[in-house]
Design an enzyme around this catalytic site. Structure first.
Site, PDB file in Angstrom:
ATOM      1  N   ASP A 118       0.823  -1.203   0.000  1.00  0.00           N
ATOM      2  CA  ASP A 118       0.000   0.000   0.000  1.00  0.00           C
ATOM      3  C   ASP A 118       0.856   1.251   0.000  1.00  0.00           C
ATOM      4  O   ASP A 118       2.077   1.197   0.121  1.00  0.00           O
ATOM      5  CB  ASP A 118      -0.938   0.007   1.217  1.00  0.00           C
ATOM      6  CG  ASP A 118      -0.228  -0.459   2.484  1.00  0.00           C
ATOM      7  OD1 ASP A 118      -0.913  -0.868   3.423  1.00  0.00           O
ATOM      8  OD2 ASP A 118       1.020  -0.422   2.504  1.00  0.00           O
TER       9      ASP A 118
ATOM     10  N   ASP B 109      -8.332  -4.529  13.787  1.00  0.00           N
ATOM     11  CA  ASP B 109      -9.672  -4.880  13.299  1.00  0.00           C
ATOM     12  C   ASP B 109      -9.611  -5.986  12.251  1.00  0.00           C
ATOM     13  O   ASP B 109     -10.544  -6.173  11.491  1.00  0.00           O
ATOM     14  CB  ASP B 109     -10.376  -3.648  12.722  1.00  0.00           C
ATOM     15  CG  ASP B 109      -9.521  -2.933  11.703  1.00  0.00           C
ATOM     16  OD1 ASP B 109      -9.949  -1.878  11.196  1.00  0.00           O
ATOM     17  OD2 ASP B 109      -8.405  -3.426  11.417  1.00  0.00           O
TER      18      ASP B 109
ATOM     19  N   HIS C  17      -7.759  -6.284   9.576  1.00  0.00           N
ATOM     20  CA  HIS C  17      -7.600  -5.956   8.165  1.00  0.00           C
ATOM     21  C   HIS C  17      -6.206  -6.306   7.675  1.00  0.00           C
ATOM     22  O   HIS C  17      -5.253  -6.305   8.438  1.00  0.00           O
ATOM     23  CB  HIS C  17      -7.896  -4.467   7.900  1.00  0.00           C
ATOM     24  CG  HIS C  17      -6.856  -3.535   8.434  1.00  0.00           C
ATOM     25  ND1 HIS C  17      -7.141  -2.572   9.364  1.00  0.00           N
ATOM     26  CD2 HIS C  17      -5.542  -3.394   8.169  1.00  0.00           C
ATOM     27  CE1 HIS C  17      -6.046  -1.897   9.644  1.00  0.00           C
ATOM     28  NE2 HIS C  17      -5.056  -2.378   8.930  1.00  0.00           N
TER      29      HIS C  17
ATOM     30  N   GLU D 182     -10.000  -2.393   4.910  1.00  0.00           N
ATOM     31  CA  GLU D 182     -10.711  -2.244   6.168  1.00  0.00           C
ATOM     32  C   GLU D 182     -11.920  -3.176   6.208  1.00  0.00           C
ATOM     33  O   GLU D 182     -12.339  -3.692   5.183  1.00  0.00           O
ATOM     34  CB  GLU D 182     -11.192  -0.793   6.302  1.00  0.00           C
ATOM     35  CG  GLU D 182     -10.122   0.239   6.045  1.00  0.00           C
ATOM     36  CD  GLU D 182      -9.279   0.542   7.274  1.00  0.00           C
ATOM     37  OE1 GLU D 182      -9.455  -0.120   8.293  1.00  0.00           O
ATOM     38  OE2 GLU D 182      -8.453   1.450   7.198  1.00  0.00           O
TER      39      GLU D 182
END
Lengths: 285, 620
Positions: free
Chosen positions: A72, A141, A143, A148
């Site tokens: 990313d 979370d 991810h 997400e």
């Protein structure tokens, strides 16, 4: 999926680095057949990169024929900003090793046409023959990369809006000012990561314990995107004891027992290779 | 493809290829240049018409389908060549089409999409296009068309240009050198385990260069070496080259000697390199105007970067406008006050100070860099103002050899002085009711628009006591500048090639004598007297002493020899720092005193092991 449980983060980093070293060495990359590696950013892989640099300095590992793809990058953050992922990869890995600049692929968040940038990134991965080993981390979370919760599990490289929680968490790197944090990022999709021939996720710390539990003990769910690893033929998770705090005791004992047997098998000249395939003659790939 | 193809599912190309199985996996059986190995995606033209069901009958994509926006692509190799399509190794987007996925068979047949590529590498094809294709009708998407062929560039109006000759077209790329596994002092802070890239005679930003695709031609890897006894030696420190703002001479040569000034400059420039000094200001002590008129032109000529030797930044003129009572080793007879202000300055120093003669001014290229003047003399304030008005930041006015009171000194700052020459020496001492120039270091009541001055300190242990130096450092660490104030007696030992029988400082004769109670140290005095006359210190000695006296680390001490003088002389950015665009003048320091990883050891123990000037290694 293999779950390898180590005592502490240092052991996790050591194991992961040794695994990468063994994979690359066994693969024996050449210019015609390079080793394609997917790389993450964040706090989990820092120890792994340090160990890889140490291996390189001892002459055990060369990055000359390794092609890397990063997961990313922020959108509209200058490339030489100290918090951009270009800077992170430079400081932690590329500065110290002998990788060729043309073999380094990181998404360009300042490209004129971001969608084209994403599709071309996918095409580049395909053009070099796909990713051999994709390293990754996990968020609290669940991810992977910037996918997400709620991201499609078949997604490809695309532009993603960052969740407000992520922006707040990242603001500590931007002088505590939420307005300075980029709100968009380019990220590989869950589908892209799972298309790699092998996926290795590094999970350490108690903060990730719930995510780990949801990802491996419960179903494949887009709210915990790393759970897509359950469908991958060769997935591996390396974690430390703290990250197993939310797992069932049974799960932990089970995976530890498997690894015990595996370690007995993968000694020198053994029948089972690093990639899990059975060798019919000692020493052959 | 013609309309009859729509319904047929039988492989009709059996005859053309002689192999129906093969036909199913090939793209365009109709065109002869596509019959190649099966399974290879790039064996054909790039439009992957690899249908699992029906191979297309013809490769003509021109059939009109109103449901789609058609993209014209010449499927024939010959056609492509005629139209000027280029081939690239990486598929690029050449267009997009809007679709409503009415007929998934058609979709798979017609467009080269990622799906076809991924067939060769794995079993899992989870591309977005797949989902779109299998969706119910009415679902509309944009699908990118990827091709390894790029459309021909648009025709430009014919420009009449002569093609460049082979030797002119490519700039000769300068050599890029990389130094790795070292600690680098960047902008005054130590960055550990860093790398330095040099291109030609300048430093470049390594990260930008790497991401632009540049690679180093030469790599120097310092590595970590085990010292015996299990002690780990620290990584060598790379520091910017040292800048010495006050050198009167060295190795027997004297800069105030107008007869041999040229040789003196050459010898000293070359000899200073081994001490890590890569730039300096040759200092001329109080002399007759005649001397200045002879010496300054030579200094002006020799300044600027030179291969293999330290760079001469410009002259430091100390006197003759100084206080008689604080003359130090200067000649009484030549000292006088600048009664007529700036006019006297011009008259004594000559054309290099005249406001009319600075055609170099735009390039920050004054031949004189520093003028030391005593501000309490008659006309001195006007002189200082005149110099600053004429030259701005290019000439630094420094207060020295002065009886100035604290008020005199403040007024001097207001007129434009920004430096103090060798603090403590040859100036009014610190008195509790009148701190003199020393009081500027902790002043809070400075005139508006002025700042605390930079001050030179001769840290040889002889000119000022360690305690005084520490007081000065604690008061104003940012202004602490190390100078050697070395003179001809410095650098001479039994093996020196040039050993004049008589050592001079301008018109004065000097002698080297041992320091009482300390057999190692020597001081230099005017022959027959007890008056100190400059020092025989080297810059590395001064840095080591500063670490010992001030209790600061090696990084702060090196800053006092690099960044502080560069900022004071307004050359920071080109010198005194290791950043993109700076001159590649740097030194490698090996520290000797480290005990283990957690202990930096005694940072005053180090040696200059290698020196680079202008990107070339000149000392090792």
């Amino acid at each position: 999926m293999r779950l390898i449980i180590k005592d502490s983060y240092a052991d996790v980093a050591q194991y992961t680095a040794e695994y990468v070293l063994a994979r690359i060495t066994e693969f024996n990359p050449t210019p015609a057949r390079p080793f394609v590696l997917g790389l993450p950013t964040g706090s989990s892989p820092v120890g792994v990169y340090k160990k890889l640099v140490a291996f390189h300095r001892e002459g055990m590992l060369s990055f000359k024929h390794v092609i890397t793809f990063n997961m990313d990058e922020y959108v509209h953050l200058p490339r030489d900003h100290p918090e951009s992922y270009h800077s992170f990869m430079w400081e932690n890995l590329f500065k110290h090793v002998d990788i060729l600049p043309q073999n380094v692929n990181i998404l360009d968040g300042n490209a004129k046409d971001l969608e084209t940038e994403c599709t071309e990134y996918e095409a580049k991965i395909a053009a070099v023959g796909g990713i051999e080993l994709f390293l990754g981390g996990i968020g609290p979370d669940g991810h992977i990369a910037f996918n997400e919760p709620g991201s499609s599990l078949s997604s490809r490289t695309r532009i993603k809006t960052l969740a407000y929680e992520t922006i707040i968490a990242n603001s500590r790197f931007f002088d505590g000012d939420v307005n300075k944090v980029p709100k968009l990022a380019l990220t590989v999709g869950v589908g892209t990561v799972m298309d790699a021939r092998e996926v290795l996720i590094i999970i350490s710390g108690a903060g990730k314990a719930l995510a780990l539990a949801k990802c491996i003990e419960e179903g494949v769910n887009h709210m915990w995107t790393v759970s897509a690893i359950q469908l991958h033929p060769r997935g591996m998770i390396v974690c430390d004891e703290d990250a197993t705090l939310e797992l069932h005791v049974k799960t932990v004992k089970y995976f530890k027992s498997i690894e015990k047997v595996h370690s007995l098998l993968t000694t020198e000249g053994s029948k089972v290779g690093l990639d899990g395939k059975v060798r019919y003659s000692a020493g052959s790939k | 493809m013609d309309s009859s193809r729509k319904a047929s599912t039988k492989p009709q190309q059996k005859n053309k290829n002689g192999n129906s199985l093969l036909a199913r996996f090939l793209g365009h059986p109709a065109s002869s240049d596509n019959v190649q190995q099966h399974g290879a995606v790039d064996a054909h033209d790039g439009i992957g018409l690899r249908s699992h069901k029906t191979p297309p009958e013809s490769d003509d994509l021109a059939v009109d389908r109103t449901a789609y926006k058609r993209f014209n692509f010449p499927t024939n190799e010959q056609q492509r060549r005629n139209e000027g399509w280029q081939q690239s190794s990486v598929p690029k987007t050449i267009g997009r089409i809007n679709t409503s996925a009415v007929d998934d068979t058609l979709m798979r047949n017609e467009f080269y999409n990622l799906r076809d590529v991924s067939l060769t590498i794995g079993s899992r094809n989870r591309l977005a296009t797949d989902n779109m294709v299998t969706n119910k009708q009415g679902y509309s998407h944009q699908i990118p068309i990827l091709s390894k062929y790029c459309p021909p560039p648009p025709l430009l109006p014919a420009a009449v240009t002569t093609p460049p000759s082979p030797t002119e077209s490519l700039p000769t790329r300068e050599k890029i050198t990389q130094l790795k596994q070292c600690d680098i002092i960047r902008d005054g802070k130590l960055v550990c385990d860093d790398t330095l890239w040099i291109r030609g005679s300048k430093i470049i930003d390594a990260k930008t260069a790497f991401y632009e695709g540049l690679q180093p031609d030469e790599v120097i890897d310092f590595g970590e070496i085990e010292v015996g006894g299990g002690r780990r030696r620290r990584r060598p420190i790379i520091a910017p080259g040292f800048i010495d703002a006050q050198i009167n001479g060295y190795f027997g040569w004297d800069f105030a000697d107008s007869e041999r000034i040229s040789e003196a400059l050459d010898h000293v420039s070359k000899g200073l390199v081994k001490y890590g000094v890569t730039s300096f200001c040759p200092t001329v002590v109080t002399s007759l105007p005649d001397t200045y008129h002879k010496v300054l032109p030579t200094i002006a000529e020799k300044r600027g970067p030179q291969k293999g030797q330290a760079e001469i930044l410009g002259a430091h003129i100390e006197g003759p406008f100084i206080s008689v009572t604080k003359k130090g080793a200067h000649n009484n007879e030549y000292i006088h006050a600048p009664v007529n202000g700036f006019q006297d300055i011009v008259q004594v120093y000559g054309k290099f100070v005249e406001p009319l003669s600075h055609d170099d001014s735009a390039n920050n290229n004054s031949a004189i860099k520093i003028i030391t003047i005593a501000p309490e003399l008659e006309g001195a304030y006007e002189a200082i103002k005149g110099i600053r008005d004429a030259w701005g930041d290019q000439i630094v006015v420094s207060i020295g050899h002065t009886e100035a009171t604290y008020e005199n000194a403040k007024k001097a700052l207001e007129c434009g002085a920004t430096m103090v020459t060798h603090l403590f020496n040859a100036m009014s001492p610190f008195h509790h009711r009148d701190p003199g120039p020393v009081g500027l270091l902790s002043a809070e009541d400075l005139p508006p628009g002025t700042r605390k001055p930079t001050f030179g300190i001769i840290a040889d242990g002889v000119h000022a006591s360690p305690s005084s130096i520490r007081v000065a450092y604690k008061s104003h660490p940012d202004g602490f500048m190390l100078v050697t104030d070395a003179l001809a007696a410095a650098g001479i030992n039994s093996s020196s090639p040039y050993k004049p029988t008589e050592l001079t400082l301008g018109s004065m004769s000097i002698t080297r004598v041992p320091v009482a109670n300390n057999s190692d140290a020597t001081r230099v005095v005017i022959t027959g007297t007890d008056t100190l006359a400059g020092s025989v210190a080297t810059m590395p000695e001064c840095i080591a002493n500063m670490v010992k006296f001030c209790g600061c680390g090696i990084v702060d001490a090196v800053n006092a020899a690099t960044a502080v003088p560069a900022k004071a002389l307004n050359i920071y950015g080109r010198k005194g720092v290791l950043r993109d665009g700076a001159d590649a003048d740097f030194v490698v320091l090996n520290l000797g005193g480290a005990a283990d990883e957690n202990d930096d050891g005694d940072e005053s123990i180090f040696n200059v092991s290698r020196v680079w000037i202008g990107g070339e290694e000149v000392f090792f």
